[in-house]
Design a protein around this motif. Sequence first.
Motif, short mmCIF file in Angstrom:
data_model
loop_
_atom_site.label_atom_id
_atom_site.label_comp_id
_atom_site.label_asym_id
_atom_site.label_seq_id
_atom_site.Cartn_x
_atom_site.Cartn_y
_atom_site.Cartn_z
N GLU A 30 -3.44 10.66 0.76
CA GLU A 30 -4.14 9.68 -0.06
C GLU A 30 -3.38 8.35 -0.07
O GLU A 30 -2.16 8.31 -0.10
CB GLU A 30 -4.30 10.20 -1.49
CG GLU A 30 -5.21 11.43 -1.59
CD GLU A 30 -5.36 11.90 -3.02
OE1 GLU A 30 -4.72 11.29 -3.92
OE2 GLU A 30 -6.10 12.87 -3.25
N ARG A 31 -4.15 7.24 -0.06
CA ARG A 31 -3.57 5.90 -0.09
C ARG A 31 -4.06 5.15 -1.32
O ARG A 31 -5.20 5.31 -1.76
CB ARG A 31 -3.96 5.11 1.16
CG ARG A 31 -3.45 5.71 2.47
CD ARG A 31 -4.00 4.92 3.64
NE ARG A 31 -3.59 5.49 4.91
CZ ARG A 31 -2.50 5.13 5.57
NH1 ARG A 31 -1.70 4.19 5.07
NH2 ARG A 31 -2.20 5.67 6.73
N THR A 32 -3.22 4.28 -1.85
CA THR A 32 -3.63 3.41 -2.95
C THR A 32 -4.40 2.22 -2.40
O THR A 32 -4.32 1.90 -1.21
CB THR A 32 -2.42 2.90 -3.74
OG1 THR A 32 -1.60 2.10 -2.87
CG2 THR A 32 -1.60 4.06 -4.28
N GLU B 126 0.86 -1.19 0.00
CA GLU B 126 0.00 0.00 0.00
C GLU B 126 0.89 1.23 0.00
O GLU B 126 1.88 1.29 0.74
CB GLU B 126 -0.90 -0.01 1.24
CG GLU B 126 -1.90 1.14 1.29
CD GLU B 126 -2.78 1.04 2.54
OE1 GLU B 126 -2.61 0.09 3.31
OE2 GLU B 126 -3.60 1.95 2.74
N ILE B 127 0.58 2.21 -0.82
CA ILE B 127 1.40 3.42 -0.96
C ILE B 127 0.61 4.63 -0.46
O ILE B 127 -0.56 4.80 -0.82
CB ILE B 127 1.83 3.64 -2.42
CG1 ILE B 127 2.63 2.43 -2.92
CG2 ILE B 127 2.66 4.92 -2.56
CD1 ILE B 127 2.87 2.43 -4.41
N LYS B 128 1.26 5.46 0.36
CA LYS B 128 0.61 6.66 0.90
C LYS B 128 1.36 7.90 0.45
O LYS B 128 2.59 7.96 0.55
CB LYS B 128 0.58 6.61 2.43
CG LYS B 128 -0.04 7.85 3.06
CD LYS B 128 0.04 7.80 4.58
CE LYS B 128 -0.48 9.08 5.22
NZ LYS B 128 -0.33 9.07 6.70
N ASP B 129 0.64 8.89 -0.04
CA ASP B 129 1.20 10.20 -0.36
C ASP B 129 1.21 11.02 0.94
O ASP B 129 0.16 11.37 1.47
CB ASP B 129 0.36 10.90 -1.42
CG ASP B 129 1.01 12.17 -1.94
OD1 ASP B 129 0.92 12.42 -3.14
OD2 ASP B 129 1.60 12.91 -1.12
N GLU B 130 2.42 11.30 1.48
CA GLU B 130 2.52 11.97 2.78
C GLU B 130 2.07 13.43 2.71
O GLU B 130 1.80 14.04 3.75
CB GLU B 130 3.97 11.89 3.29
CG GLU B 130 4.46 10.48 3.60
CD GLU B 130 3.73 9.86 4.77
OE1 GLU B 130 3.24 10.62 5.63
OE2 GLU B 130 3.62 8.62 4.82
N LYS C 148 6.63 10.04 -0.08
CA LYS C 148 5.66 8.96 -0.01
C LYS C 148 6.19 7.86 0.90
O LYS C 148 7.39 7.76 1.14
CB LYS C 148 5.37 8.39 -1.40
CG LYS C 148 4.64 9.34 -2.33
CD LYS C 148 4.29 8.69 -3.66
CE LYS C 148 3.52 9.67 -4.55
NZ LYS C 148 3.14 9.04 -5.84
N SER C 149 5.28 7.06 1.42
CA SER C 149 5.67 5.92 2.23
C SER C 149 5.00 4.67 1.68
O SER C 149 3.96 4.74 1.04
CB SER C 149 5.29 6.13 3.70
OG SER C 149 3.89 6.24 3.84
N THR D 279 3.71 0.80 2.77
CA THR D 279 3.41 -0.18 3.82
C THR D 279 3.40 -1.57 3.19
O THR D 279 2.73 -1.78 2.16
CB THR D 279 2.06 0.11 4.49
OG1 THR D 279 2.10 1.41 5.06
CG2 THR D 279 1.79 -0.91 5.58
N LYS E 258 6.69 -0.20 7.62
CA LYS E 258 6.47 1.04 6.88
C LYS E 258 7.81 1.54 6.38
O LYS E 258 8.77 1.66 7.15
CB LYS E 258 5.81 2.09 7.78
CG LYS E 258 5.50 3.41 7.07
CD LYS E 258 4.81 4.39 8.02
CE LYS E 258 4.50 5.70 7.32
NZ LYS E 258 3.85 6.67 8.24
#
Length: 580
Positions: free
Chosen positions: A488-490, A480-484, A572-573, A575, A564
């Motif tokens: 927003e998460r994918t 799962e990718i998060k825009d810090e 971006k991060s 998970t 993470k």
Amino acid sequence: MLALVLAFPLYTLAAGSDTKIDAVLSVDVSTSMNESDVNKVSNEAMKMFIDMASVQGDKIGVVAYTDQILREKALLKIGSAADKQSLKTFIDQLTRGPYTDIAVGVNEAVKILESGGSEPGHVPLIVLMTDGNNSLNAGKSQQQSDQVLNEAVKKAKDKGIPIYTIGLNADGTLNKDVLERISTETGGKLFITSTADKLPQILSEIYASHLKLKVVPLTGITANGQFQDVTINIPNASVLEANISMMSSKPVEAKLFNPAGQQQTIPSDKIIYTASSAYTLIKLISPVQGDWKLQIKGVPKEKIDINLIYNYDVQVSMEVLSSNSYKPGDTVPIKAFLESNGAKITDADLYKNLKAALVVTDLDTKKTSETPLTASVQGIEGTFKIAEAHDYEIKVKAEDASFVRESQPVTVSAKKAGASTPVSPPTTGSNEATAGSTSALVGPIAWIVGILLVLIAAVLFALSRWKKANKGFYGQMVVEIKDEDTGERTTPQYRKLNAFKGKVELHQLLQLAPEFAETKQIVFKPGPGDTVVLYNQSGCVIEKGGRLFDAVNGKELKNNDRIKILLQNINKSITVEFIK
């Protein structure tokens, strides 16, 4: 008002370019700080410390603790403005919680420095901030806390990590003894203040004290609504960086003119500009010598405090002694010189007010003394007379109003050399001929056996390597990718691992997207018992359960383990969860 919170005298600092810091800022974020630090000045003080750090090379980490670790950021090596902003953004996101356990803050800070890896020329330190005594929940005793603290302090002492403690004694109940013991035993220093207003000044003093810098108080200004002139003197060509910080709770306009009177573009290649809610920083890179003019315009009657921080490329080098062995009564000639970028400095301005001394430590009695030396543009000279038949450590110290430098220490001995133990020659006898005859027969056989053993070992080694390289995976990864920036998460993506043999890069699981190229060095390999082993050779920081997950040498992931990954090149991060 924040202007008063950050009010302290204008000063200059000089830092040595040859020394970098590995600093962990460990801050108490218990809910009591809502009263003792209403405006979160501790956050602003930490951000100022980060801005004071060098443009490249320093490493800084952050720990936010109560009676547990709420959040932490592993040591980040500063290589760009984005790195500093990453640290400051992390600080802005800190929250507060119940209870306090100082041992937690100390212990985790030591762990971060241990896992960060030491580099030549880097000096470690911990800054510990708290506003009160321990307040433990029902599941932990004071005895347990004391044991953790004692072990952490001992480890810091053994590893040469000074801990600078800051006690915010807002309600007058601070346990100073505990903080004093921590700082004294580790070679740090204790600071006590009854108000958060003093925190930025204290952080500045710690920065200066740790790098053996000198603070020179100057005078700030009170804004009148017009541009007001402030002279910024660049004393010589050895200044690598000049940092100008302007403290105000309200907007400040700034113009800058070089010694030739030409207005400078802010920012530009040679001028770095950063701003926060409390201060503005202008950093000059390799500025030309002379008087620069800073013009500042602020809201009328607003107090604006300005900090000038120098980073010098100046070291002290002591010439090699003709001998390191002497006897009592001998006079040792001492010669040293200032050096910049590997060459002797001939700038008379640097020697004008320079004070030099020879620092001698008797290694037998552990006593240290200083003897004045003569300093001029020709160099630093003097002598040292051997008094006793002891071993001595000597070094040259040079200082002026804005910096202190010491040469590398040299050890000399005035003790007689001990008699060396003679080495007995090997014995020989009448059996030599027989032995020689036997060895003549055994030799060829031994060679043949040895070659066979080597061949067998090589085959077995190659076979094991082949099996290891082609070992299969079990399970799958949930990515799962998060825009810090936006939050927003994918949608979680499931990547089956049985299609890979031996190893798989995270970049492959991300379908080789170019923006995630830095994840090529994050590798998963099959582990024992249907697990996977993670290896991180990238610059990315990996966390598990809010704690640093150091996988440089490999870390095992079991079923339902979730990590993470904080990317460095983009905000971006990622998970990743391993499931069977």
